[in-house]
Design a protein around this motif. Structure first.
Motif: not given
Length: 558
Positions: A23-43
């Protein structure tokens, strides 16, 4: 531009289905940098693979919606997905060595990528490739484009990978740990390039990383993941300044500080998984180490060490040119202290470690261990005491442990090699006790290295080094491949061992924040030469060399 809603990814197995992302939601706009952070195995990487359509079989998207502008990514046929992949969505992988074909010139790889997605002539593709390499900061692009990947440095190879991702003018680029293996100077260049591409070209980025400092430096939004679930998401500045979820707070607390030295790293809940040392089969590993004299501190001095490597032979009748890896380098590692050795890639840090361990022969210089002259590599026999007294923990626990042997055989090797214990039953009991000392269950002795996480493997490597009863420990980038919470655990372990046994340590790293927490003294190398050497705290509060000031300014911080 990109909208991901309620994404769930599962991997079927004989034991049932494993939910990697839920149940993950993510959105990215043009020119935007969206970071995904977490430990190993976080997905994190699983999400990127699902978006670009590169999920490893038998993994599949169980539910959710993914759209790129008006294109529904979930309803594409294989042919349509292939057309989108590369042309509209590109990916930058973690290791540029594996992303580039070592048998093809850079020119051919760029042209091949362009022609796979559009009808373009060789000449036009080459012109665009040269312009692209120039844009991403490769000098003399018209000549360098004819080179092979091995003829570039790590940072330059990563730039070439970025050029490959850009050559089809994509709308979205997924960057999976693009700076993990790079030093701070090259990392800063790559991150600046990504930020410039987002700003100037309007490309959207998903930046996957476990480095909170990188997230703080260039991302606009961040999503914190744990166990495949979203813990927190929002604007980067707000999340890092006012984290609401306890896990985000714990993750930020585990990040090494560059602005001050702390006694101990705070670790998220995984710290509870590390049990206190136990006395196994009547053997106390701590007492065994102390009986072996590890508590007697020993210093090491190296004077004017010079190392030269032969270059490529350009003619049968001409002697190949030599490359100077170390140029009159001197170190004074005080007994019972930690010396931090820092510098960018190619500065000679690992070469110095190999000289001290007898793996590389210096062409000039002398070394002293305690009060005795340290033999050079050619005359240092295997039974020489310095071989046992100086031990090393390598950067990559995946390759430093033989995958074909059980942990018990790997740990017992120093015991019989140096004649420390001849009885097989006692060797096994001692190995179990040492595993307990470094925070692992004794039953790990019958498993293989691949059955452990990266942090656990590094603990095994530390245990193996300790079983030689060392007095001088070299740690060569021991945590660079680990995520922030596991890094904190391993660094706490090394701090405890150094304090308990009075070990003298040489700690090699390009992460200056980690070096500040670990070291008493510091030596800075550039191009095989010493730029600065002295106390650690004076270095961080008032660096003298311009190169040192530059390194500190480039280090990502919160």
């Amino acid at each position: 531009m990109l909208q991901v809603t309620n994404l769930t990814v599962k991997f079927p197995s004989r034991r049932g289905e494993f939910t990697a992302v839920e149940n993950v939601d993510i959105s990215v706009k043009p020119g935007e940098i969206h970071g995904l952070v977490g430990e190993s195995g976080a997905g994190k990487s699983t999400i990127g693979a699902a978006i670009i359509g590169l999920l490893q079989s038998p993994g599949y998207v169980a539910q959710g919606e993914m759209s790129l502008h008006d294109t529904n990514l979930r309803t594409l046929t294989p042919a349509q997905a292939h057309a989108v992949r590369g042309a509209r969505i590109s990916m930058i992988f973690q290791d540029p060595q594996t992303s580039l074909n070592p048998l093809m010139r850079i020119e051919d790889q760029l042209i091949e990528t362009m022609q796979a997605h559009e009808d373009i002539s060789d000449a036009d593709a080459r012109d665009r490739a040269v312009a692209l390499l120039s844009e991403i900061g490769i000098k003399n692009a018209a000549e360098r484009i004819k080179a092979y990947p091995h003829q570039f440095s790590g940072g330059m190879r990563q730039r070439v990978v970025i050029a490959l991702a850009l050559c089809t003018n994509p709308e979205l680029i997924i960057a999976d740990e693009p700076t993990t293996a790079l030093d701070v100077a090259v990392q800063s260049q790559v991150l600046d390039l990504i930020r410039a591409l987002a700003d100037e070209r309007g490309i959207g980025f998903i930046l996957i990383t476990h480095d909170i400092g990188v997230i703080a430096q260039i991302t606009d939004k961040v999503t914190v993941l744990r166990g495949g679930k979203v813990m927190e998401t929002g604007e980067t500045a707000k999340i890092l300044r006012e984290p609401e979820h306890p896990y985000t707070q714990a993750l930020l607390a585990a990040v090494p500080r560059l602005d001050k030295k702390i006694d101990r790293f705070l670790v998220p809940a995984t710290e509870a998984d590390v049990e206190a040392p136990q006395i196994i089969s009547g053997i106390d590993a701590e007492a065994w180490l102390l009986d072996g004299g590890v508590q007697d501190p020993i210093g090491l001095q190296a004077h004017d060490i010079t190392v030269k490597f032969a270059g490529e032979r350009t003619s049968l009748f001409r002697k190949p040119d030599s490359f100077t890896a170390l140029d009159s380098v001197s170190l004074d590692v005080r007994a019972g202290t930690v010396m931090g050795l820092v510098g960018e890639s190619g500065s000679g840090k690992s070469t110095m470690a190999k000289v001290l361990t007898g793996l590389v022969q210096p062409s000039a210089g002398t070394m002293t261990l305690g009060n005795d002259a340290l033999p050079d590599a050619k005359s240092r026999a295997r039974k020489d005491q310095s071989r046992r007294i100086i031990q090393m923990v390598f950067q990559d626990p995946y390759s430093s442990l033989n995958s074909r042997h059980r942990v018990g055989a790997l740990l017992a090797e120093p015991l019989w090699l140096y004649g420390l214990e001849n009885d097989a039953a006692k060797r096994r009991a001692l190995c179990e006790a040492m595993l307990s000392l470094v925070g692992l269950a004794p039953d790990a002795i019958d498993k293989y290295p691949h059955q452990f996480s990266g942090g656990q493997r590094q603990r095994i490597a530390v245990a193996r080094a300790l079983l030689a009863r060392p007095r001088f420990l070299i740690c060569d980038e021991p945590t660079s491949a680990l995520d922030v919470s596991i890094q904190a655990q391993v660094l706490n372990l090394l701090k405890d061992l150094q304090k308990t046994f009075g070990l003298t340590m040489l700690f090699i790293s390009h992460n200056l924040a980690v070096v500040r927490q670990m070291s008493d003294d510091i030596t800075v190398l550039q191009g095989g030469k010493v730029m600065e050497s002295g106390g650690s705290e004076p270095f961080f509060t008032n660096p003298q060399a311009d190169y040192s000031k530059n390194l500190l300014s480039l280090t990502p911080t919160l």
